[in-house]
Design an enzyme around this catalytic site. Structure first.
Site, PDB file in Angstrom:
ATOM      1  N   ASN A   1       0.841  -1.207   0.000  1.00 43.27           N
ATOM      2  CA  ASN A   1       0.000   0.000   0.000  1.00 43.27           C
ATOM      3  C   ASN A   1       0.873   1.254   0.000  1.00 43.27           C
ATOM      4  OD1 ASN A   1       0.591  -0.846   2.685  1.00 43.27           O
ATOM      5  ND2 ASN A   1      -1.032   0.437   3.516  1.00 43.27           N
TER       6      ASN A   1
ATOM      7  N   GLU B   1      -3.092  -4.517  -3.131  1.00 47.95           N
ATOM      8  CA  GLU B   1      -3.615  -5.437  -4.148  1.00 47.95           C
ATOM      9  C   GLU B   1      -3.680  -4.780  -5.520  1.00 47.95           C
ATOM     10  OE1 GLU B   1      -4.786  -4.688  -1.195  1.00 47.95           O
ATOM     11  OE2 GLU B   1      -6.041  -6.274  -0.341  1.00 47.95           O
TER      12      GLU B   1
ATOM     13  N   ALA C   1      -0.638  12.134   1.563  1.00 43.04           N
ATOM     14  CA  ALA C   1      -1.194  13.133   2.469  1.00 43.04           C
ATOM     15  C   ALA C   1      -2.624  13.489   2.072  1.00 43.04           C
ATOM     16  CB  ALA C   1      -0.321  14.380   2.469  1.00 43.04           C
TER      17      ALA C   1
ATOM     18  N   GLU D   1       0.498   5.236   0.556  1.00 41.67           N
ATOM     19  CA  GLU D   1      -0.411   6.285   1.047  1.00 41.67           C
ATOM     20  C   GLU D   1       0.040   7.668   0.589  1.00 41.67           C
ATOM     21  OE1 GLU D   1      -0.915   5.586   5.255  1.00 41.67           O
ATOM     22  OE2 GLU D   1      -2.052   3.753   4.857  1.00 41.67           O
TER      23      GLU D   1
ATOM     24  N   CYS E   1      -4.127   0.768  -2.476  1.00 40.85           N
ATOM     25  CA  CYS E   1      -3.954  -0.474  -1.720  1.00 40.85           C
ATOM     26  C   CYS E   1      -2.888  -1.355  -2.368  1.00 40.85           C
ATOM     27  CB  CYS E   1      -5.260  -1.269  -1.714  1.00 40.85           C
ATOM     28  SG  CYS E   1      -6.605  -0.495  -0.833  1.00 40.85           S
TER      29      CYS E   1
ATOM     30  N   TYR F   1      -5.446  11.702   1.278  1.00 43.36           N
ATOM     31  CA  TYR F   1      -5.708  10.276   1.496  1.00 43.36           C
ATOM     32  C   TYR F   1      -6.192   9.492   0.270  1.00 43.36           C
ATOM     33  CZ  TYR F   1      -5.113  10.855   6.578  1.00 43.36           C
ATOM     34  OH  TYR F   1      -4.619  11.109   7.824  1.00 43.36           O
TER      35      TYR F   1
ATOM     36  N   CYS G   1     -10.241  -4.733   0.130  1.00 45.30           N
ATOM     37  CA  CYS G   1     -11.365  -3.788   0.191  1.00 45.30           C
ATOM     38  C   CYS G   1     -12.243  -3.958  -1.056  1.00 45.30           C
ATOM     39  CB  CYS G   1     -10.845  -2.354   0.300  1.00 45.30           C
ATOM     40  SG  CYS G   1     -10.277  -1.668  -1.268  1.00 45.30           S
TER      41      CYS G   1
END
Ligand code: THU
Length: 167
Positions: free
Chosen positions: A69, A82, A73, A71, A80, A75, A119
């Site tokens: 994953n 996957e 700032a 990430e 992810c 969001y 997810c």
């Protein structure tokens, strides 16, 4: 005043087939894929959630694409593990169907005891490959207690929406 209509109800159920294994009971190939997913948690960029996810996607010709994953700032700009693995595979080996994906996660220096499940967005993204290649993708969900094996993404995403619904 509320009016109640008498309708004849029919109930149906969708059953998700899941096999539960101890890690040692898995085939050598599946163990290898899980070990890669676990190793990939180390490359996670997750300064916001501190939840490190790793994924390994095996293609039919034996290639393995890796993801973790990433990430941001802002969001929603992150991705992810996957989909990172799957989009890399689809970009670099577009004609080769994926056959299995392993997913592992750790937080606070510990792998999760119970499984980590993909997810909804990742399920939908991977479903596209199943539909495109007409080939199920086995899903290996790692937990330190057990490994859960689901035969296809479709099983994890019942009543799917795919391109067949579009004109
Ligand atoms: N995440 C994944 O990478 N895969 C999953 O299956 C669940 C969630 C990531 C997204 C985000 O970076 C962090 O885990 C917390 O949600």
């Amino acid at each position: 005043m509320t009016t109640f209509m008498k309708i004849r109800m029919r109930e149906t159920q969708i059953i998700v087939p899941i096999q539960v294994f101890a890690f040692e009971e898995l085939s050598q190939e599946d163990r290898e894929l899980i070990d890669i997913a676990k190793a990939m948690t180390e490359t996670s960029y997750s300064p916001y959630s501190h939840f490190q996810v790793g994924a390994a996607l095996r293609l039919r010709d034996g290639q393995i694409f890796r993801g973790s994953n990433q990430e941001n700032a802002a969001y929603p700009s992150g991705l992810c593990a996957e989909r990172t693995a799957f989009f890399a595979a689809s970009a670099n080996a577009p004609e080769v169907p994926p056959v299995a994906i392993a997913i592992a996660a750790q937080t606070g220096g510990q792998f999760l005891e119970d499984l980590v499940a993909p997810c909804g967005n990742c399920r939908q993204a991977l479903l596209e490959a199943e539909a495109r290649f007409k080939q199920p993708i086995r899903v290996l969900l790692y937990g330190t207690k057990n490994v859960y094996v689901v035969p296809s993404i479709r099983d994890l995403l019942p009543l799917t929406f795919d391109g067949s619904a579009l004109p």
